[in-house]
Design an enzyme around this catalytic site. Structure first.
Site, mmCIF file in Angstrom:
data_model
loop_
_atom_site.group_PDB
_atom_site.id
_atom_site.type_symbol
_atom_site.label_atom_id
_atom_site.label_comp_id
_atom_site.label_asym_id
_atom_site.label_seq_id
_atom_site.Cartn_x
_atom_site.Cartn_y
_atom_site.Cartn_z
ATOM 1 N N CYS A 208 0.842 -1.201 0.000
ATOM 2 C CA CYS A 208 0.000 0.000 0.000
ATOM 3 C C CYS A 208 0.876 1.250 0.000
ATOM 4 O O CYS A 208 2.049 1.202 0.377
ATOM 5 C CB CYS A 208 -0.925 0.005 1.217
ATOM 6 S SG CYS A 208 -0.054 -0.168 2.785
ATOM 7 N N PRO A 209 0.328 2.389 -0.428
ATOM 8 C CA PRO A 209 1.094 3.642 -0.404
ATOM 9 C C PRO A 209 1.271 4.146 1.019
ATOM 10 O O PRO A 209 0.546 3.754 1.936
ATOM 11 C CB PRO A 209 0.229 4.594 -1.239
ATOM 12 C CG PRO A 209 -1.153 4.048 -1.140
ATOM 13 C CD PRO A 209 -1.012 2.560 -1.027
ATOM 14 N N ARG A 237 6.668 0.729 1.237
ATOM 15 C CA ARG A 237 7.334 1.947 1.685
ATOM 16 C C ARG A 237 7.872 1.726 3.096
ATOM 17 O O ARG A 237 7.199 1.130 3.946
ATOM 18 C CB ARG A 237 6.356 3.135 1.677
ATOM 19 C CG ARG A 237 5.915 3.596 0.296
ATOM 20 C CD ARG A 237 7.062 4.275 -0.444
ATOM 21 N NE ARG A 237 6.652 4.781 -1.761
ATOM 22 C CZ ARG A 237 6.775 4.109 -2.898
ATOM 23 N NH1 ARG A 237 7.274 2.872 -2.869
ATOM 24 N NH2 ARG A 237 6.412 4.645 -4.045
ATOM 25 N N ASP A 261 12.699 -4.543 1.742
ATOM 26 C CA ASP A 261 13.416 -3.918 0.627
ATOM 27 C C ASP A 261 13.409 -2.397 0.720
ATOM 28 O O ASP A 261 14.081 -1.736 -0.068
ATOM 29 C CB ASP A 261 12.795 -4.354 -0.712
ATOM 30 C CG ASP A 261 13.606 -3.862 -1.903
ATOM 31 O OD1 ASP A 261 14.788 -4.239 -2.010
ATOM 32 O OD2 ASP A 261 13.066 -3.089 -2.726
ATOM 33 N N GLU A 266 16.825 6.172 3.604
ATOM 34 C CA GLU A 266 17.588 5.412 2.620
ATOM 35 C C GLU A 266 18.715 6.264 2.040
ATOM 36 O O GLU A 266 18.433 7.331 1.498
ATOM 37 C CB GLU A 266 16.666 4.905 1.517
ATOM 38 C CG GLU A 266 15.620 3.939 2.041
ATOM 39 C CD GLU A 266 14.597 3.504 0.992
ATOM 40 O OE1 GLU A 266 13.958 2.466 1.189
ATOM 41 O OE2 GLU A 266 14.431 4.228 -0.015
ATOM 42 N N HIS A 285 16.619 -1.581 -1.488
ATOM 43 C CA HIS A 285 15.631 -0.909 -2.337
ATOM 44 C C HIS A 285 15.874 -1.207 -3.819
ATOM 45 O O HIS A 285 16.047 -0.308 -4.655
ATOM 46 C CB HIS A 285 15.635 0.605 -2.098
ATOM 47 C CG HIS A 285 14.339 1.254 -2.513
ATOM 48 N ND1 HIS A 285 13.817 2.344 -1.874
ATOM 49 C CD2 HIS A 285 13.442 0.952 -3.506
ATOM 50 C CE1 HIS A 285 12.681 2.712 -2.448
ATOM 51 N NE2 HIS A 285 12.440 1.862 -3.442
#
Length: 319
Positions: A208-209, A237, A261, A266, A285
């Site tokens: 999901c966002p 995310r 991930d 980051e 990522h």
């Protein structure tokens, strides 16, 4: 038309070509751009392309000739869309280019955890099998996915693609989504609440966002709902997860494992608790970054810009 790419390295570290974009206008590509460099590099640009370089309201106001911002990703929270809209600047994103790749990574993490492929390959490399008395060697339980319950949080492109793989493995799939039960595939069951997904499922995968509603949806309370044998997968995310709470849950045996991930910061800071957490497997990522996905991303980037120049913008998130 002057086109400036602020951070092109992630998309194209050298194995793709910018030639199709260069056919559209005068292109300058920077591998990376610090916040202090944006103004100088983009001051005359009509088109700015960014992946993770933030274009906030002040920056957008300072770029007088800017007409178009192309985000080299699906998420576009790096751009102040309200400010762009107020100034009549089109902002586009790249939807659904990495669907198959992200779903693939979700299962790469799952299979790594249940089969311990990396661990056993390393032990074979160091002679454990050769020194053993039996034709096979293992020192921890292995797990079959068939019949296990898979929870999918968010049922957009990547969530549905991940669900299809889970079904192919013979898993029972449960989705937490705003879609009605009738909009889901026959093999996917709708879960009435997020807590129910965490309570019921052997594996929970986040797709999901990130929003105010979903920020840190995975926290100590919710992790305690999970089975001690369960695992969490996050290819969505980083901010969906409270990283301190997840590290505590892993170290305390509240849940069995996690495959991650994406992270809140980051690259992660060296003292991030997940980096040393028990049974936490982190990839940097890269779910989106297969060659095939990046080719699609480049193609859509060029097509988005061409559509804008033709007066018929597509994938415009600043309408």
């Amino acid at each position: 038309m002057k086109i400036v790419v602020l951070d092109g390295y992630a998309l194209n570290p050298g194995d793709l070509s910018w030639d199709a974009l260069k056919e559209v206008g005068n292109v300058t590509v920077y591998d990376r751009t610090a916040p202090s460099e944006i103004q100088e590099r983009a001051k005359d640009a009509e088109v700015v392309l960014t992946n993770k370089v933030v274009l906030d309201a002040g920056t957008i106001r300072s770029l007088a000739g800017l007409k178009y911002i192309g985000v080299l990703a699906t998420g576009y929270n790096v751009v102040d869309v309200d400010e762009a809209r107020a100034r009549g600047i089109v902002v586009t994103n790249i939807p659904a280019y990495s669907t198959a790749s992200v779903a693939q990574m979700a299962f790469a993490h799952i299979l790594n955890i249940v089969q311990r492929v990396d661990v056993y390959a390393d032990e074979v490399r160091h002679g454990k099998w050769s020194a053993g008395p039996d034709f096979c060697y293992w020192n921890a339980p292995l797990c079959e996915l068939a019949g296990k319950k898979m929870g999918i949080v968010g049922f957009g492109h990547t969530g549905s693609a991940t669900a299809r793989i889970a079904v192919a493995f013979g898993m029972e799939v449960y989705a937490y989504t705003r879609k009605s039960a009738g909009q889901l595939p026959d093999a996917v069951h709708k879960c009435p609440s997020l807590d129910e997904v965490f309570r019921k499922c052997d594996i929970v995968s986040l797709h999901c966002p990130l929003s105010d509603d979903t920020k840190e949806m995975v926290n100590a309370r919710r992790l305690k709902l999970m089975k001690p044998t369960a695992m969490l997968i996050n290819t969505g995310r980083g901010g969906l997860v409270n990283e301190h709470d997840l590290a505590e849950a892993l170290n305390n045996g509240t849940i069995a494992a996690a495959g991650v991930d994406v992270m809140v910061s980051e690259p992660p800071k060296a003292d991030n608790p997940l980096l040393k957490a028990k049974n936490c497997f982190i990839t940097p990522h890269i779910a989106w970054a297969t060659y095939e996905a990046r080719v699609r991303l480049m193609d859509i980037t060029v097509n988005n810009l061409k559509a804008f120049m033709a007066g018929t913008p597509v994938n415009n998130v600043a309408k």
